[in-house]
Design an enzyme around this catalytic site. Structure first.
Site: not given
Length: 275
Positions: A40, A112, A146
Site C-alpha cells: 500500500e 480503498k 490493508c
C-alpha cells in the site's frame, strides 16, 4: 512437471513513498514471475509524515506517467503487477491498487473503501465501481487494501466474483496480520499474496511481514521481516479446486435462503449532470 495451472507469484517488500525508479530497479527480480504485488502507498507514501501540500503533489494520477512506467515494466518482465499508490483525482487523494497487464497495460484499479484512523484525514472513500476481478496469467485476481481485509461483506463480494489470487497491499506489520491472511486464504479457498512495507527511521517505521498463503491457510513464503526483498511461491490453481470441494462460501456452503448481500457497483460521483 509444471502444468498450465502452475505458476510463480511474488510479493515485493519495499518502503512507501519511493520514487518510481526504485521500483523499476527490481526489474531483474520481477522478470519471470506471473504476478507481483507491492505494498500500500508504495507510490505517494503513507500519510502524516510530510506537510499536506507536499504529500498532495507526491500523489499520482491514474492513469498517468507512473502507471505508464509500471505498464512498461510489466511488459518487459512479463509479470502482472498489483501496486498500491496514492491516487490524486482532482483535489482528493485515494489509497488505490492499480492492476498492470504485460500486454494491455493499466487494466483496472481498486480504491480503498474505508480509510483507517489518521488515513481519514488525508484520503477519500472509494465506491463500489472499483471492485474488479482481473484475469491474469496467474489466475483471477482481486485486491483488498490493508484493513479492508477485515470487512466481512467485502470479502463475501470478492469471493462471489471467484477470485483465485487475493492481493492484499497493506501497511499493517503486526503479527496478527499473518492470522488474517491465513484466515482469508482458508475461508475463501484462494491464494493470498500480501505485500507490506519495510522502512526504518522516524517515529513510524514499518518492519515488513509480506507473506504468501495457500488455499487452506498454509504459509508458502514469508513472512519477510526486517529487510527489503522479493518473496516467491509456486502455486497450482488446481489446489483451489481441491480445497473448494469441502468449502465454497459462495456456492454449496452459502445459504441464500437465509442471508443475502447486495453490492452496488455504480459510481458515486459528488455531482451528476443530467441532460
Amino acid at each position: 512437471m509444471a502444468g498450465p495451472r502452475v505458476t510463480v507469484v511474488a510479493a515485493l517488500q519495499i518502503a512507501t513513498g519511493v520514487p518510481i525508479e526504485r521500483i523499476l530497479a527490481f526489474e531483474a527480480e520481477i522478470r519471470g514471475k506471473s504476478l507481483v504485488v507491492l505494498p500500500e502507498a508504495v507510490l505517494g507514501g503513507y500519510p502524516g509524515r510530510t506537510p499536506f501540500v507536499e504529500y498532495f503533489h507526491a500523489a499520482v494520477p491514474v492513469p498517468g506517467p507512473e502507471t505508464t512506467a509500471l505498464a512498461a515494466l510489466a511488459s518487459r518482465t512479463g509479470a502482472s503487477l498489483v501496486v498500491g499508490v496514492i491516487e490524486r483525482d482532482g483535489s482528493t487523494l485515494y489509497s488505490t491498487a492499480v492492476f498492470l497487464d504485460p500486454d494491455l497495460g493499466l487494466v483496472g484499479k481498486h480504491r480503498k473503501l474505508v480509510p483507517t484512523a489518521r488515513e481519514r484525514l488525508f484520503w477519500g472513500r472509494g465506491d463500489g465501481s472499483t471492485l474488479p476481478a482481473i484475469p491474469t496469467a496467474a489466475g483471477l485476481v482481486g485486491a483488498a487494501i490493508c484493513w479492508e481485509n477485515h470487512m466481512p461483506l467485502l470479502r463475501a463480494a470478492m469471493y462471489a466474483k471467484g477470485v483465485e489470487i487475493w492481493c492484499a497491499p497493506t501497511a499493517d506489520d503486526r503479527d496478527v496480520w499473518q492470522a488474517s491472511m491465513r484466515h482469508i486464504a482458508d475461508e475463501g479457498r484462494c491464494f493470498v499474496v500480501s505485500a507490506c512495507p519495510y522502512e526504518t527511521g522516524g517515529d513510524d517505521p514499518f518492519r515488513g511481514g509480506s507473506v504468501i498463503v495457500g488455499p487452506t491457510g498454509d504459509v508458502l513464503a514469508g513472512p519477510l521481516r526486517d529487510g527489503e526483498g522479493l518473496i516467491t511461491a509456486e502455486i497450482d490453481l488446481d489446489d483451489i479446486v481441491s480445497a473448494r470441494k469441502s468449502l465454497d462460501v459462495s456456492g454449496h456452503y452459502a445459504r441464500p435462503d437465509v442471508f443475502a448481500l447486495t453490492v452496488d457497483e455504480r459510481p458515486r460521483d459528488g455531482v451528476t449532470f443530467l441532460r
